[in-house]
Design an enzyme around this catalytic site. Sequence first.
Site, short mmCIF file in Angstrom:
data_model
loop_
_atom_site.label_atom_id
_atom_site.label_comp_id
_atom_site.label_asym_id
_atom_site.label_seq_id
_atom_site.Cartn_x
_atom_site.Cartn_y
_atom_site.Cartn_z
N PRO A 1 0.83 -1.21 0.00
CA PRO A 1 0.00 0.00 0.00
C PRO A 1 0.86 1.26 0.00
O PRO A 1 1.80 1.37 0.78
CB PRO A 1 -0.79 -0.11 1.31
CG PRO A 1 -0.69 -1.55 1.71
CD PRO A 1 0.62 -2.04 1.17
N GLU A 2 0.54 2.18 -0.90
CA GLU A 2 1.23 3.47 -0.97
C GLU A 2 0.22 4.57 -0.64
O GLU A 2 -0.89 4.27 -0.20
CB GLU A 2 1.83 3.66 -2.37
CG GLU A 2 2.79 2.55 -2.77
CD GLU A 2 3.37 2.73 -4.17
OE1 GLU A 2 3.38 3.86 -4.68
OE2 GLU A 2 3.79 1.72 -4.76
N HIS B 1 -4.40 -15.00 9.91
CA HIS B 1 -3.48 -13.86 9.97
C HIS B 1 -4.12 -12.59 10.55
O HIS B 1 -3.60 -11.51 10.34
CB HIS B 1 -2.86 -13.54 8.60
CG HIS B 1 -2.20 -14.71 7.96
ND1 HIS B 1 -1.13 -15.37 8.54
CD2 HIS B 1 -2.45 -15.34 6.79
CE1 HIS B 1 -0.76 -16.36 7.74
NE2 HIS B 1 -1.54 -16.37 6.68
N ARG C 1 2.18 -11.21 6.21
CA ARG C 1 3.65 -11.18 6.29
C ARG C 1 4.17 -10.41 7.49
O ARG C 1 5.36 -10.47 7.79
CB ARG C 1 4.21 -10.61 4.98
CG ARG C 1 3.82 -11.51 3.81
CD ARG C 1 4.40 -11.03 2.51
NE ARG C 1 5.84 -11.16 2.46
CZ ARG C 1 6.56 -10.88 1.38
NH1 ARG C 1 5.96 -10.44 0.30
NH2 ARG C 1 7.87 -11.01 1.40
#
Length: 292
Positions: free
Chosen positions: A2-3, A108, A127
Amino acid sequence: MPELPEVETVVRGLQALLPNQTIIAVRLGKTDFIDNPADIEEILPSARIAGVRRHGKFIVLQLEKSTVHAAGAHSPTSAALARFHFIIHLGMTGQLIVLPAATPSVLHTHAWISLSNEKELRFIDPRRFGRMLILPETESDSVLGPLGTDPLEISIPEFQERLREKRARIKAVLLDQRVFRGMGNIYTDESLWRARIHPARLASSLKPREVLDLHRAMRRILLEAIRLGGSSISDYVNAEGLPGEFQIRHCVYQREGKKCSRCGARIRRMIVAGRSSYFCPRCQRAPRQRHR
Ligand SMILES: [Zn+2]
């Protein structure tokens, strides 16, 4: 990853869902990406969410909590408002989603924050390259302060000055969070393509015209991406769990070997600033080799 546009999309979603909610309880799973899990467990319950904002790629939940000081010999009982910043970075694969509390948890999920409206704010991150921490409002500059200017807020003169002083490749400068907060690989490559600037050019070598083109390209692409809800490349979804649509507009990012939509040449990939960089070898001329 994500930016700026993806984080902005999440923040806008959270702004519609979270303000004025009170946090009822918090439960944490794996905490290796959290700076201070014990503080989060202590401070969050009974805090009110006053607002949500974006700072670069960080999401900041502004919390207020009343603290009652018991009456002492010389002072009456008093209530004060303590303010905190609950700071979240989505890393590579983080998701911050508001769901009805009864929704089954997916794999997760690492944080469950229950709200007064019977919904739950959940953080999911396969992650775990994300980050989470809570700080008193007065101390959040220790994390947010070193970040550079937001590319949607930077003026043309300031942009010119930032680039003029850098003897580094333009790609590296755009990615440097201490210079511009919020840019990442996708929007850097797309902006450079739109402005016809090769990623390996030195920032200080750009002509005034190119600097103006890049400033305009960057703004347009970021705003267009926000309008389309960001780019869903891997795990990115908005605050309601839905993907974005800007990836279908990508002109170079992850399009190696495909035709440039402007000139028809094949898009190439090379490593610049340690990152895969996609560019058109015809529209974006490589920097001239120095003759020694
Ligand atoms: Zn081209």
